[in-house]
Design a protein around this motif. Structure first.
Motif, PDB file in Angstrom:
ATOM      1  N   VAL A   1       2.187  -9.288 -11.819  1.00  0.00           N
ATOM      2  CA  VAL A   1       2.232  -8.612 -10.568  1.00  0.00           C
ATOM      3  C   VAL A   1       0.761  -8.977 -10.206  1.00  0.00           C
ATOM      4  N   SER A   2       0.489  -8.630  -8.744  1.00  0.00           N
ATOM      5  CA  SER A   2      -0.876  -9.022  -8.100  1.00  0.00           C
ATOM      6  C   SER A   2      -1.906  -8.179  -8.919  1.00  0.00           C
ATOM      7  N   GLU A   3      -3.235  -8.689  -8.806  1.00  0.00           N
ATOM      8  CA  GLU A   3      -4.160  -8.216  -9.535  1.00  0.00           C
ATOM      9  C   GLU A   3      -4.495  -6.964  -8.823  1.00  0.00           C
ATOM     10  N   ARG A   4      -4.430  -6.567  -7.565  1.00  0.00           N
ATOM     11  CA  ARG A   4      -4.605  -5.295  -6.932  1.00  0.00           C
ATOM     12  C   ARG A   4      -3.529  -4.256  -7.517  1.00  0.00           C
TER      13      ARG A   4
END
Lengths: 433, 433
Positions: B14-17
């Protein structure tokens, strides 16, 4: 900052990122649209008693007779137990995920199985999509969406997750190309910022289903670019004609022998729900199927702020567990939708008003009123929309669905409970000529 | 990308954020914390039948005897009507907002009135806060939060809204300063990126209430910097001792003659809910009171992805409408909390284990185990936490509450339904000396 007050309240400000999306329902129409809708609610068309009333054809909700049975079943669920009052699994209670799995395997999938552990259930498909975009994109990333599309995708993707829509327009202007998936069109629109391809099947606003051949071609293309593919199937069980033409993404990827199985598991995601197919948008129940374990894990955190009330999960799981009721309910729904759609399309054909494709699913179709425009502009579309409102018919303008050609309107035929308003609405539209 | 699969599922990304916030419940503890908790659930302490079982004191939920009455009332709500099955006001159904207003005016406010049109009701206080931060901040803005604080604020503010916490530590290291609001400490921590001051009153994890004098001083300071002030009062009705000491922000600003009335209306916001005070965290009902009309307007969009199921809104509005039940329920709750707290504090005092301040509210207190640390580090705190787990007691480490001094732990005393486990837990803790 403006410093105004009214009735002990003050007109403050919100951040730009939010203000951008809170202007109103339909792109640019904002307050005007809300006013037309509210006036419509106060003076709604009714057979015999208010034949001159407003006909609201602008909300994709199913309020046809068949949907009223759901609430009786909900009220029959057995007593909510005290041990479900506390925090639950943020991916959804196991009772509900098992019931949703059972439902999906009977009514959405043909060959694939959606297992409870690959399902996440949250407060509506909007936030399910939002969570996906948080997971697959960073701020400023983009998503390919074939136009026309559901008018609120912009907000679902943009408001919180900060993802921009890259519209995919058909390269030919001929109306019969709308809604037909095309690798060439996708490739023409693609930029490296695009991380996701968002499909809507059955299609909103066209009310058609995508062909298996087109879906396969598009999947292969998406795989070649390592894109995530999200198939929004919120109308999966509102297919009222040629039911077998609809293929869920979950089925497609399990049948296809795609060269990269890992991509299929990590990049293909199916969204569906109960707002539309069960006429239950107030319950806020949407679901995601994904075999990407990182998503499933992330939902333990993401699902917290959009969890469904445990009491509602409990009740709805009980309803979904009644196989016979669900099958009857969906069949009766399809019958009512087919009837309303037939009433509408006959009237349109008789009046010589064209619509796009051959609608067989969903709660709407897309009519072509280009012949009524003063000129080929969105200003003219807006004027036409206002003229329609003044005749007592509220539609969704094509501009709000991402169209680049003015003159099309979405017409939702299932929000008015009595379909006999539909020929009346068509007459009113035709009278503008 | 790792390319691993297990059981037809794949380990994606999943995205880093998002990944940043989905590591697990307690800062850095992640999987270890989850394991201790799950093991605890499988081998839970019970009087007479499992005296050696695990005692879980790590969840701020009220499961004491008094809370079980709620579910009976919920199940008695009259049948859910079909016309509430569709989309509702995203700020909450008028029936619920009126009931919440009535409740707040009886049990939270003394002089102020919370009107239904200034109330927004969404799926829990976490997302209510998240929405506020979307409205008041841009990505990368910051929020002042006095430490120690609720361990999930980082995620509530950071995961979606992208707002950073600026911790406010007491300038003196003496324990009795924790939780005492101080303008000097706030000023020392303040940077121009700070747009909001987030207070928690009653305080989590300390279980104390802020004094009126301190609140007034802090408000005047916040006003001088044009900060938004959010008072998280999710434990407002779990004050079990010296009830009159608690003052809601809504009361404070209506009593205070602050020089700038416009700032009060646009910048002061009160959050409260029913997860804690009603032992109903599974229902996901949180509320915001704000006289800032831009917020109210924005909620028409923001509230969409966190709306409460209409069936639950309906049922809960019915429960809140029963004045006598609510008053009895809260009184009985306070009695049970006082009893459990008294049992705990006596045992702690007898064992010579210090705790911070004089707890009178909430479901927890903050114990000082610095004397048991191998050295003055968070590694040592973690070791101590593990030793406690191996003795069958699970607490929340102070590190997860934003502490800069190691050795403190939050102890939640109302999640175990039987308070007679509390002296047992204290014995186990003391046995580590």
């Amino acid at each position: 900052m403006r410093r105004r007050s009214e009735g002990g309240r003050a007109i403050g400000r919100v951040s730009e990122r939010i203000e951008r999306w809170t202007g109103g329902g339909d792109k640019g129409y904002g307050a005007e649209f809300a006013r037309a809708y509210d006036e419509g609610l106060r003076d709604l068309w009714r057979r015999d008693t208010n034949e001159l009333g407003k006909i609201l054809l602008c909300r994709a909700e199913n309020k046809l007779e068949s949907t009223t049975r759901l609430v009786q079943e909900l009220n029959q669920a057995k007593a909510f137990p005290a041990n479900k009052l506390g925090y639950q699994d943020y991916k959804g209670m196991v009772e509900l995920r098992e019931a949703v799995s059972r439902y999906a395997n009977r009514h959405i999938c043909k060959s694939a199985r959606m297992e409870p552990e690959d399902l996440m259930v949250s407060a509506g498909c909007g936030v399910v999509l939002e969570n996906c975009f948080f997971c697959f994109c960073d701020y400023g990333d983009a998503c390919l969406v074939p136009a026309p599309y559901y008018g609120q995708f912009g907000r679902d993707l943009g408001m919180r997750a900060g993802v921009e829509i890259v519209k995919v327009h058909p390269s030919s202007a001929s109306a019969d190309r709308f809604g037909k998936l095309s690798v060439e069109d996708l490739q023409a629109a693609y930029t490296p910022k695009c991380k996701v391809l968002l499909l809507t099947n059955p299609h909103n606003p066209l009310g058609i289903v995508h062909s298996k051949a087109d879906l396969i071609a598009v999947l292969r293309w998406a795989q070649s670019l390592d894109l995530h593919v999200i198939s929004d199937e919120i109308y999966a069980c509102s297919v009222y004609k040629n039911k077998d033409d609809f293929v869920s993404l979950a089925d497609l990827v399990s049948e296809l022998e795609l060269p990269d199985e890992h991509w299929v598991q990590t990049h293909c995601h199916t969204v569906f729900g109960f707002s539309k197919d069960f006429g239950a948008s107030g319950l806020r129940i949407g679901a995601l199927h994904s075999k990407n374990s990182a998503i499933v894990h992330a939902w333990n955190a993401l699902g917290y702020s959009c969890a469904i009330s445990s009491s509602c999960q409990w009740d709805f799981a009980a309803v979904l567990g009644k196989d016979e009721f669900v099958a009857d309910f969906l069949a009766e729904n399809a019958r009512c939708l087919a009837q309303a759609s037939e009433k509408l399309t006959s009237a349109l054909q008789q009046a010589g008003i064209p619509f796009v494709g051959e609608p067989s699913a969903g709660l709407f179709l897309f009519i072509d009123l280009r012949g009524l425009l003063e000129d080929n502009s969105f200003d003219a579309e807006r004027k036409l929309w206002s003229r329609l409102v003044s005749r007592g018919v509220v539609l969704n303008p094509g501009q709000s669905c991402g169209m680049k050609t003015p003159g099309y309107f979405r017409l939702c035929f299932a929000w008015m409970s009595d379909p006999s308003c539909l020929p009346v609405a068509v007459e009113r539209i035709a009278s503008l000529r």
